[in-house]
Design an enzyme around this catalytic site. Structure first.
Site, short mmCIF file in Angstrom:
data_model
loop_
_atom_site.label_atom_id
_atom_site.label_comp_id
_atom_site.label_asym_id
_atom_site.label_seq_id
_atom_site.Cartn_x
_atom_site.Cartn_y
_atom_site.Cartn_z
N ARG A 134 -0.76 -9.20 13.38
CA ARG A 134 -1.20 -8.00 12.11
C ARG A 134 -2.03 -8.90 11.20
NH1 ARG A 134 4.01 -5.62 11.14
NH2 ARG A 134 3.18 -4.15 9.15
N LYS B 285 0.74 -1.29 -0.07
CA LYS B 285 -0.06 0.12 0.14
C LYS B 285 0.77 1.19 -0.14
CE LYS B 285 -2.09 -1.25 3.86
NZ LYS B 285 -1.37 -2.62 4.09
N ARG C 261 11.62 -5.56 5.24
CA ARG C 261 11.43 -4.26 5.03
C ARG C 261 12.50 -3.37 5.72
NH1 ARG C 261 5.55 -1.93 5.54
NH2 ARG C 261 5.63 -3.01 7.72
N ARG D 113 11.10 -1.52 11.44
CA ARG D 113 9.89 -1.02 12.34
C ARG D 113 9.56 -2.06 13.40
NH1 ARG D 113 4.73 0.08 8.41
NH2 ARG D 113 3.79 -1.31 9.88
N ARG E 227 -9.94 0.48 8.56
CA ARG E 227 -9.29 -0.79 8.96
C ARG E 227 -10.37 -1.87 9.56
NH1 ARG E 227 -3.47 -0.11 8.56
NH2 ARG E 227 -2.73 -1.60 9.87
P1 AP5 Z 1 4.68 -1.53 1.90
O1 AP5 Z 1 4.56 -0.87 0.90
O2 AP5 Z 1 5.62 -1.04 2.93
O3 AP5 Z 1 3.45 -2.54 2.37
P2 AP5 Z 1 2.04 -1.74 3.30
O4 AP5 Z 1 1.02 -2.40 2.73
O5 AP5 Z 1 2.07 -0.53 3.29
O6 AP5 Z 1 2.30 -2.63 4.67
P3 AP5 Z 1 2.40 -2.22 6.17
O7 AP5 Z 1 2.90 -3.20 6.98
O8 AP5 Z 1 2.67 -0.74 6.14
O9 AP5 Z 1 0.84 -2.28 6.32
P4 AP5 Z 1 0.15 -2.35 7.54
O10 AP5 Z 1 -1.10 -2.16 7.31
O11 AP5 Z 1 0.39 -3.59 8.66
O12 AP5 Z 1 0.84 -1.16 8.70
P5 AP5 Z 1 0.44 0.32 9.04
O13 AP5 Z 1 1.75 1.07 9.27
O14 AP5 Z 1 -0.81 0.74 8.23
O15 AP5 Z 1 5.88 -2.86 1.52
C1 AP5 Z 1 6.05 -3.86 2.44
C2 AP5 Z 1 7.49 -4.30 1.89
O16 AP5 Z 1 7.33 -5.13 0.55
C3 AP5 Z 1 8.48 -3.33 1.82
O17 AP5 Z 1 9.94 -3.78 1.96
C4 AP5 Z 1 8.47 -3.09 0.22
O18 AP5 Z 1 9.77 -2.67 -0.44
C5 AP5 Z 1 8.22 -4.65 -0.46
N1 AP5 Z 1 7.51 -4.77 -1.58
C6 AP5 Z 1 6.56 -3.70 -1.91
N2 AP5 Z 1 5.94 -4.03 -3.22
C7 AP5 Z 1 6.83 -5.24 -3.65
C8 AP5 Z 1 6.60 -6.22 -4.73
N3 AP5 Z 1 5.75 -5.95 -5.67
N4 AP5 Z 1 7.42 -7.22 -4.71
C9 AP5 Z 1 8.45 -7.37 -3.66
N5 AP5 Z 1 8.62 -6.64 -2.48
C10 AP5 Z 1 7.71 -5.37 -2.47
O19 AP5 Z 1 -0.22 0.15 10.47
C11 AP5 Z 1 0.91 -0.45 11.49
C12 AP5 Z 1 -0.21 -0.45 12.93
O20 AP5 Z 1 -0.69 0.92 13.19
C13 AP5 Z 1 -1.10 -1.43 12.93
O21 AP5 Z 1 -0.84 -2.59 13.44
C14 AP5 Z 1 -2.36 -0.82 14.08
O22 AP5 Z 1 -1.69 -0.89 15.28
C15 AP5 Z 1 -1.86 0.79 13.70
N6 AP5 Z 1 -2.89 1.35 12.86
C16 AP5 Z 1 -2.81 1.79 11.48
N7 AP5 Z 1 -3.77 2.25 11.00
C17 AP5 Z 1 -4.67 2.03 11.88
C18 AP5 Z 1 -6.24 2.19 11.84
N8 AP5 Z 1 -6.87 2.67 10.82
N9 AP5 Z 1 -7.06 1.97 12.87
C19 AP5 Z 1 -6.27 1.31 13.86
N10 AP5 Z 1 -5.14 0.90 13.98
C20 AP5 Z 1 -4.36 1.35 13.06
MG MG Z 2 2.44 0.90 4.86
#
Ligand code: AP5
Ligand code: MG
Ligand code: ZN
Length: 215
Positions: free
Chosen positions: A171, A13, A127, A160, A88
């Site tokens: 997660r 994402k 990552r 992270r 979410r």
């Molecule tokens: P990346 O682009 O970083 O993936 P992402 O989908 O953004 O994954 P996240 O881990 O950020 O999602 P998340 O939903 O768990 O975390 P968030 O920060 O939202 O890519 C991942 C890796 O893959 C990278 O190394 C990249 O280089 C690689 N990659 C990308 N594309 C690729 C490809 N095509 N091929 C190979 N490799 C590739 O949330 C974190 C925490 O915050 C949650 O657990 C929760 O506690 C809290 N939180 C956040 N939002 C909310 C909400 N709305 N409500 C409640 N709690 C929340």
């Molecule tokens: Mg992300």
């Protein structure tokens, strides 16, 4: 363009959002990034959020909704935005709909990036993120030219806190039970688009642009 990006942790994402905004300059609003910034700043909100994030659980809706409302009210959101990692769960999706209905500015699309579960663990454990500009890299799939250094800005890379195997498993579980139902929620509203998130980052970006009508 007002877009929601849906997808499991590690689906890409953030990676795709950063490419969209290079081509189509609107703000990327990642609730995960906003929460990590609050944790880093040591604010009361950050302290509350950290205990949930470290366990891989969702931060309470009241905290996240307040934060998103404040962010969407800023001037730069008038031209549109990409919501990354929000909503979410169904309660957040309904609250967002209510917020946007009161402004007569409904969502343009919800884009789901689909990646098989077995690929996600390696993406997340590998990552690395730039401390300065937030660009993501991957030690298995997408290494920076120089170890531990951002290609874009020269900043230092970090891992992270929640990218540990046990936390990742939690997660993924939370995604399946609470977030995946939103695919159906937006499908029923007729605004869902889906792209496969496997293959090269650039190929996926091509499909993302086609799905969103970005030229
Ligand atoms: P990346 O682009 O970083 O993936 P992402 O989908 O953004 O994954 P996240 O881990 O950020 O999602 P998340 O939903 O768990 O975390 P968030 O920060 O939202 O890519 C991942 C890796 O893959 C990278 O190394 C990249 O280089 C690689 N990659 C990308 N594309 C690729 C490809 N095509 N091929 C190979 N490799 C590739 O949330 C974190 C925490 O915050 C949650 O657990 C929760 O506690 C809290 N939180 C956040 N939002 C909310 C909400 N709305 N409500 C409640 N709690 C929340
Ligand atoms: Mg992300
Ligand atoms: Zn950087």
């Amino acid at each position: 363009m007002r877009i929601v990006l849906l997808g499991a942790p590690g689906a890409g994402k953030g990676t795709q959002a950063k490419k969209i905004i290079e081509k189509y300059p609107i703000p990327q609003i990642s609730t995960g990034d906003l929460l990590r910034a609050a944790v880093g700043a040591g604010s009361a909100l950050g302290k509350e959020a950290k205990s949930y994030m470290d366990k891989g659980e969702l931060v309470p809706d009241s905290v996240v909704l307040g934060m998103v409302k404040e962010r969407l009210n800023q001037d730069d959101c008038k031209k549109g935005y990409i919501l990354d990692g929000f909503p979410r769960n169904t309660k957040q999706a309904e609250a967002l709909d209510t917020m946007l209905a009161s402004l007569s500015l409904p969502l343009t699309a919800a884009l789901s990036v689909d990646v098989p579960f077995e690929d996600l663990m390696k993406r997340l454990t590998g990552r690395r993120t730039c401390k300065a500009c937030g660009q993501m890299y991957n030690v298995f799939f997408n290494r920076p030219a120089k170890d531990n250094t951002c290609d874009k800005c020269g900043g230092e890379l970090f891992q992270r806190d929640d990218d540990k195997e046990d936390t990742i498993r939690k997660r993924l579980e939370v995604y399946n039970s609470q977030t995946a139902p939103l695919i159906d929620y937006y499908g029923k509203k007729g605004i869902l688009k889906s792209v496969s998130g496997t293959g090269s980052i650039d190929d996926i970006f091509g499909k993302v642009c086609a799905a969103l009508g970005i030229k």
